[in-house]
Design a protein around this motif. Structure first.
Motif, PDB file in Angstrom:
ATOM      1  N   UNK A 133       0.832  -1.207   0.000  1.00 20.43           N
ATOM      2  CA  UNK A 133       0.000   0.000   0.000  1.00 20.43           C
ATOM      3  C   UNK A 133       0.867   1.258   0.000  1.00 20.43           C
ATOM      4  N   UNK A 134       2.005   1.201   0.670  1.00 23.69           N
ATOM      5  CA  UNK A 134       2.940   2.323   0.658  1.00 23.69           C
ATOM      6  C   UNK A 134       3.481   2.539  -0.752  1.00 23.69           C
ATOM      7  N   UNK A 135       3.839   1.455  -1.417  1.00 23.29           N
ATOM      8  CA  UNK A 135       4.370   1.561  -2.778  1.00 23.29           C
ATOM      9  C   UNK A 135       3.295   2.058  -3.733  1.00 23.29           C
ATOM     10  N   UNK A 136       2.056   1.588  -3.561  1.00 22.30           N
ATOM     11  CA  UNK A 136       0.968   2.091  -4.400  1.00 22.30           C
ATOM     12  C   UNK A 136       0.848   3.601  -4.253  1.00 22.30           C
ATOM     13  N   UNK A 137       0.898   4.084  -3.016  1.00 25.76           N
ATOM     14  CA  UNK A 137       0.813   5.530  -2.780  1.00 25.76           C
ATOM     15  C   UNK A 137       1.957   6.253  -3.471  1.00 25.76           C
ATOM     16  N   UNK A 138       3.163   5.744  -3.337  1.00 25.71           N
ATOM     17  CA  UNK A 138       4.329   6.402  -3.912  1.00 25.71           C
ATOM     18  C   UNK A 138       4.240   6.457  -5.445  1.00 25.71           C
ATOM     19  N   UNK A 139       3.786   5.379  -6.060  1.00 23.64           N
ATOM     20  CA  UNK A 139       3.719   5.337  -7.520  1.00 23.64           C
ATOM     21  C   UNK A 139       2.722   6.360  -8.050  1.00 23.64           C
ATOM     22  N   UNK A 140       1.481   6.288  -7.562  1.00 25.22           N
ATOM     23  CA  UNK A 140       0.450   7.171  -8.109  1.00 25.22           C
ATOM     24  C   UNK A 140       0.635   8.620  -7.647  1.00 25.22           C
ATOM     25  N   UNK A 141       1.168   8.797  -6.445  1.00 28.32           N
ATOM     26  CA  UNK A 141       1.424  10.153  -5.980  1.00 28.32           C
ATOM     27  C   UNK A 141       2.520  10.820  -6.810  1.00 28.32           C
ATOM     28  N   UNK A 142       3.470  10.041  -7.298  1.00 25.60           N
ATOM     29  CA  UNK A 142       4.566  10.600  -8.088  1.00 25.60           C
ATOM     30  C   UNK A 142       4.042  11.300  -9.339  1.00 25.60           C
ATOM     31  N   UNK A 143       3.068  10.711  -9.997  1.00 25.10           N
ATOM     32  CA  UNK A 143       2.497  11.342 -11.187  1.00 25.10           C
ATOM     33  C   UNK A 143       1.740  12.624 -10.817  1.00 25.10           C
ATOM     34  N   UNK A 144       1.047  12.598  -9.673  1.00 19.95           N
ATOM     35  CA  UNK A 144       0.349  13.802  -9.218  1.00 19.95           C
ATOM     36  C   UNK A 144       1.331  14.927  -8.918  1.00 19.95           C
ATOM     37  N   UNK A 145       2.446  14.582  -8.291  1.00 23.14           N
ATOM     38  CA  UNK A 145       3.453  15.589  -7.965  1.00 23.14           C
ATOM     39  C   UNK A 145       4.121  16.128  -9.227  1.00 23.14           C
ATOM     40  N   UNK A 146       4.331  15.265 -10.212  1.00 27.73           N
ATOM     41  CA  UNK A 146       4.929  15.717 -11.471  1.00 27.73           C
ATOM     42  C   UNK A 146       4.027  16.708 -12.181  1.00 27.73           C
TER      43      UNK A 146
END
Length: 454
Positions: free
Chosen positions: A139-152
Motif C-alpha cells: 500500500x505504501x508503494x501504491x501511494x508512492x507510484x500514483x502520488x509521483x504522477x500527481x506531484x509531477x
C-alpha cells in the motif's frame, strides 16, 4: 472411567504458506494447534506487486487467518510476535500488539516465519526505498507510484518534473521485474490522457541488478527473453551495478569497474535481498543451530533442528540443499512437517523419509499477455507463459471469493488497461512528499485469541 488426556500441543510460528499448510495437514489429528502470527491475515505474497500497482485489492490477496482456518476445529490463532524460545522448558515467548507477554508451551514446534527485506547493512535506505514483503509495504508503494504522477503534474520546473517521473527499482529478481513492468504499463496505458501538464508515457523506469542478467534463477534463455521484453516496454536495465547510496532525491550506483553514477529519482523501490527475522537468531542461540549468511537455519533432511527432533523449520527461513525461497517450497515443507507430526501422533514409529521438494516451476509476470515460466525442462514465455502463469496463481489463491475477485479484476485490467485499485491516502502530517518519506503506519490492532482448543 477414562482419564482425560491432554492433547499433544503443536505451536506453529507464522501464518504464511508454510504455517497454513502445516495446520491443514494436522486438521484431523488429535492435537491442539496454535498458529502464532504478528498479523491477523494470510497473505498471498506472490501477488503483492499487483496490489501495489492497483490491479488487485488487499482483500483479494489477503484473507483473515481465522477465516481460512475456521473449519479446523483443533486450531486456534494468536495475534502476537514470537520473540524467543526456551527449548529446555519447551516454551515460546511471544509479545502481543499491546505489549503484553504470552508464553506458549509446546510438544512440537513448527517454524515458518519467512524472511524480511534486507538492505545489506544499510538499513538507512529503508526510509527512502521501501521493500515489498507485507501488505503495508504494498500500500505504501501504491501511494508512492500514483502520488509521483500527481506531484509531477504540479512540479515547479522541468528538473523536478523529471525526478517525479523517474522510478528506480533495485533488484532484478521476480519482484523487481514484475514491478518494473507494471509501472511501465501504468505510465503508458493506465494513466494515458489523464493529465494536462505531463505525458505519463514519458516516465522512466530504471532497474538495477548486481548480476549480469535479470531473473538469473530462471536460466539464461528465459533471462534473455525477460530482458528483451522489459526493454521493449521501455524499462532501462542497469546490470552489474551496486547501489551505494539512496536518499529522497535518487540513488548512487557503482558499476563493475568501480565508477559511480548518480540517478535522480523521487521514487526508489527496493526488491533486492532478504534476511531472517530476529526470532531465527534467537532460536539458533537457544538450540545451537547454524545459520547461513542470510540468517536461515540449517536443518536436517527431515527439517528438524540438529539435536531437537521436536522443532522443525519450514519455508523461506530453512536452509536445506540451497532450496529457493519460493511459495511452493514453503507449501511443501509446511505440509511435510504437519504430516510428520500427525504420523507420530498416530503411533507410526517408522523413521520419516527425508523431505523431498518437487519443483513445479517458477513464474514471473512482466506485462499484459507476457510472462516467463520455468518448469523443469519446460521454458515458456510470451502469451503462452502468461496463460500458464494465470492458471498457477488462480490454483493457489486462498478462497473462492479471492479467485473470483482476481478473475474479474484481471479481466478489467487486461481488457481495458484500467486499474480499479488506485486509491491511496496521505498521512495526517501531510505525507511530506518532498522528503520522500512514507506515511507512518498506524498501531496494530489488539486482538486476544482464545486459549488452545481442548
Amino acid at each position: 472411567m477414562q482419564d482425560h488426556v491432554t492433547p499433544r500441543r503443536v505451536v506453529i510460528l507464522g501464518g504464511g504458506f508454510a504455517g497454513l499448510f502445516a495446520a491443514r495437514a494436522l486438521r484431523r489429528s488429535p492435537v491442539a494447534v496454535t498458529v502464532v502470527d504478528r498479523r491477523a491475515h494470510h497473505l498471498f505474497q506472490p501477488l503483492l506487486y499487483q496490489c501495489a500497482s492497483g490491479i488487485l485489492s488487499e482483500g483479494q490477496i489477503a484473507q483473515p487467518l481465522r477465516t481460512v482456518l475456521r473449519r479446523h476445529h483443533n486450531v486456534s490463532c494468536l495475534l502476537a510476535e514470537a520473540t524467543d524460545v526456551d527449548v529446555e522448558a519447551r516454551l515460546v515467548h511471544a509479545r502481543r500488539p499491546d505489549g503484553g507477554a504470552v508464553e506458549l508451551p509446546y510438544d512440537d514446534l513448527i517454524v515458518g516465519v519467512g524472511m524480511r527485506q534486507s538492505y545489506f547493512g544499510h538499513d538507512e535506505f529503508a526510509a527512502h526505498a521501501p521493500g515489498m514483503k507485507t501488505l503495508n509495504d504494498a500500500l505504501d508503494i501504491r501511494r508512492r507510484i500514483y502520488q509521483a504522477f500527481e506531484m509531477a503534474e504540479t512540479a515547479a520546473d522541468a528538473r523536478e518534473r523529471q525526478q517525479w517521473l523517474t522510478f528506480a527499482l533495485v533488484g532484478g529478481g521476480p519482484t523487481g521485474v514484475e514491478l518494473a513492468g507494471q509501472i511501465r504499463e501504468i505510465a503508458g496505458h493506465t494513466l494515458d490522457r489523464e493529465f494536462r501538464t505531463i505525458d505519463s508515457a514519458h516516465a522512466r523506469v530504471l532497474l538495477f541488478e548486481g548480476a549480469d542478467e535479470v531473473l538469473g534463477a530462471f536460466g539464461r534463455p528465459l533471462a534473455h527473453r525477460a530482458a528483451r521484453t522489459l526493454r521493449s516496454l521501455g524499462v532501462e536495465l542497469h546490470l552489474g551495478t551496486k547501489v551505494t547510496d539512496v536518499d529522497a532525491h535518487g540513488l548512487t550506483v557503482q558499476d563493475q569497474d568501480g565508477a559511480t553514477t548518480r540517478f535522480e529519482a523521487r521514487t526508489v523501490l527496493w526488491t533486492a535481498g532478504v534476511e531472517a527475522p530476529p526470532i531465527a537468531a534467537a532460536l539458533a542461540r537457544a538450540t545451537g543451530a547454524t545459520q547461513d549468511r542470510a540468517g536461515r537455519i540449517v536443518v536436517e533432511p527431515d527439517l528438524t533442528v540438529p539435536g531437537h527432533p521436536e522443532i522443525r523449520i519450514t519455508g523461506d527461513v530453512m536452509s536445506l540443499n540451497k532450496l529457493p525461497g519460493l511459495a511452493e517450497v514453503a507449501m511443501q515443507s509446511g505440509a511435510y512437517a504437519g504430516r510428520v507430526v500427525r504420523h507420530a501422533v498416530e503411533g507410526r514409529t517408522k523413521q520419516p523419509k527425508p523431505f523431498r521438494y518437487w519443483d513445479l516451476g517458477s513464474a514471473a509476470y512482466i506485462s499484459r499477455g507476457r510472462a516467463v515460466v520455468k518448469a523443469g525442462p519446460l521454458h515458456l514465455s510470451g502469451a503462452i507463459g502468461w496463460l500458464v502463469w494465470l492458471f498457477i496463481h488462480l490454483a493457489f489463491l486462498t478462497g473462492f471469493r479471492s479467485r473470483l475477485g482476481a478473475v474479474l479484476s484481471w479481466s478489467v485490467a487486461f481488457a481495458t488497461s484500467s486499474r480499479r485499485e488506485r486509491a491511496f491516502t496521505l498521512s495526517d502530517a501531510g505525507a511530506d512528499a518532498g522528503r520522500g518519506e512514507g506515511a507512518p503506519a498506524g498501531p496494530a490492532p489488539v486482538q486476544k485469541a482464545p486459549p488452545p482448543p481442548p
